[in-house]
Design a protein around this motif. Structure first.
Motif, short mmCIF file in Angstrom:
data_model
loop_
_atom_site.label_atom_id
_atom_site.label_comp_id
_atom_site.label_asym_id
_atom_site.label_seq_id
_atom_site.Cartn_x
_atom_site.Cartn_y
_atom_site.Cartn_z
N LYS A 48 27.62 6.42 3.31
CA LYS A 48 27.72 6.89 1.75
C LYS A 48 26.39 6.83 0.90
O LYS A 48 25.91 7.94 0.32
CB LYS A 48 28.89 6.42 0.97
CG LYS A 48 29.16 7.40 -0.23
CD LYS A 48 30.52 7.02 -0.67
CE LYS A 48 30.61 8.22 -1.97
NZ LYS A 48 32.06 7.89 -2.55
N VAL A 49 25.89 5.78 0.93
CA VAL A 49 24.76 5.49 0.10
C VAL A 49 23.54 6.27 0.70
O VAL A 49 22.76 7.04 -0.26
CB VAL A 49 24.28 3.96 -0.08
CG1 VAL A 49 22.94 4.10 -0.75
CG2 VAL A 49 25.45 3.41 -1.07
N ARG A 51 23.80 9.18 2.62
CA ARG A 51 23.85 10.57 2.19
C ARG A 51 23.55 10.90 0.70
O ARG A 51 23.00 11.88 0.34
CB ARG A 51 25.35 10.84 2.48
CG ARG A 51 25.61 11.37 3.96
CD ARG A 51 27.23 11.84 4.24
NE ARG A 51 28.15 11.26 3.27
CZ ARG A 51 28.77 10.25 3.86
NH1 ARG A 51 28.67 9.90 5.03
NH2 ARG A 51 29.76 9.82 3.20
N GLN A 52 24.13 9.97 -0.17
CA GLN A 52 23.73 10.61 -1.61
C GLN A 52 22.27 10.38 -2.01
O GLN A 52 21.84 10.96 -2.76
CB GLN A 52 24.43 9.44 -2.37
CG GLN A 52 25.99 9.61 -2.57
CD GLN A 52 26.50 8.69 -3.70
OE1 GLN A 52 25.96 7.56 -3.81
NE2 GLN A 52 27.75 8.56 -3.92
N VAL A 53 21.36 9.41 -1.53
CA VAL A 53 19.83 9.38 -1.81
C VAL A 53 19.35 10.45 -1.08
O VAL A 53 18.29 10.94 -1.54
CB VAL A 53 19.45 7.76 -1.08
CG1 VAL A 53 18.02 7.97 -1.10
CG2 VAL A 53 20.18 6.83 -2.00
N THR A 55 20.46 13.35 0.13
CA THR A 55 20.81 14.88 0.24
C THR A 55 19.80 15.62 -0.48
O THR A 55 19.10 15.45 -1.19
CB THR A 55 22.29 14.78 -0.66
OG1 THR A 55 22.79 16.06 -0.47
CG2 THR A 55 21.86 14.53 -2.15
N GLU A 60 22.58 20.35 2.88
CA GLU A 60 24.28 20.38 2.22
C GLU A 60 24.31 21.43 1.06
O GLU A 60 23.12 21.90 0.60
CB GLU A 60 24.57 18.89 1.66
CG GLU A 60 24.68 17.70 2.62
CD GLU A 60 25.14 16.79 2.24
OE1 GLU A 60 25.83 16.52 1.20
OE2 GLU A 60 24.78 15.46 2.96
N GLN A 62 25.35 20.30 -1.69
CA GLN A 62 24.91 19.75 -3.21
C GLN A 62 23.36 19.77 -3.17
O GLN A 62 22.58 19.67 -2.21
CB GLN A 62 25.40 18.40 -3.03
CG GLN A 62 26.93 18.42 -3.21
CD GLN A 62 27.51 17.10 -3.13
OE1 GLN A 62 26.60 16.04 -3.00
NE2 GLN A 62 28.60 16.83 -3.59
N SER A 64 20.14 17.33 -5.11
CA SER A 64 19.84 15.65 -4.86
C SER A 64 20.02 15.16 -6.48
O SER A 64 20.00 15.98 -7.30
CB SER A 64 18.42 15.49 -4.62
OG SER A 64 17.44 15.99 -5.48
N ALA A 65 20.10 13.94 -6.53
CA ALA A 65 20.18 13.40 -7.75
C ALA A 65 18.81 13.46 -8.85
O ALA A 65 19.11 13.79 -9.91
CB ALA A 65 20.48 11.95 -7.74
N GLN A 68 19.30 17.06 -10.17
CA GLN A 68 20.21 16.88 -11.03
C GLN A 68 19.79 16.60 -12.46
O GLN A 68 19.84 17.13 -13.43
CB GLN A 68 21.41 16.14 -10.78
CG GLN A 68 22.48 16.46 -9.32
CD GLN A 68 23.41 15.65 -9.17
OE1 GLN A 68 23.56 14.92 -9.69
NE2 GLN A 68 24.17 16.04 -7.96
#
Length: 88
Positions: A48-49, A51-53, A55, A60, A62, A64-65, A68
């Motif tokens: 999960k980490v 994928r979050q980092v 993305t 996807e 979404q 990325s952070a 955002q």
């Protein structure tokens, strides 16, 4: 007039000692709880980490952070939801 046997300064010394102890207690409590971190963490899996980092908009739906943060910084989040191609 009745005399209790204790001098008058006894009450002032007792009150001063009580005030001192209460002040020490207040300083202790403020130092213990005032320095507590407001940011917390929780454990998540490595997948999960990852994928979050990693993305991105290409892989996807979404973004990325980092994207955002940039959208939030420039107050473009709502506009991005309406028309992402125009904002990008």
């Amino acid at each position: 007039m009745r005399f209790s046997g204790k001098p008058r300064f006894y009450f002032n010394a007792h009150r001063t000692r009580l005030c001192f102890v209460l002040c020490l207690l207040a300083v202790f409590l403020l130092s213990m709880f005032g320095c507590a971190s407001a940011i917390g963490t929780k454990k998540v899996g490595t997948a999960k980490v990852y994928r979050q980092v990693n993305t991105n908009a290409l892989l996807e739906d979404q973004y990325s952070a980092l994207s955002q943060n940039v959208l939030y910084r420039h107050d473009l989040k709502e506009q991005f939801k309406k028309d992402p191609q125009k904002i990008l």
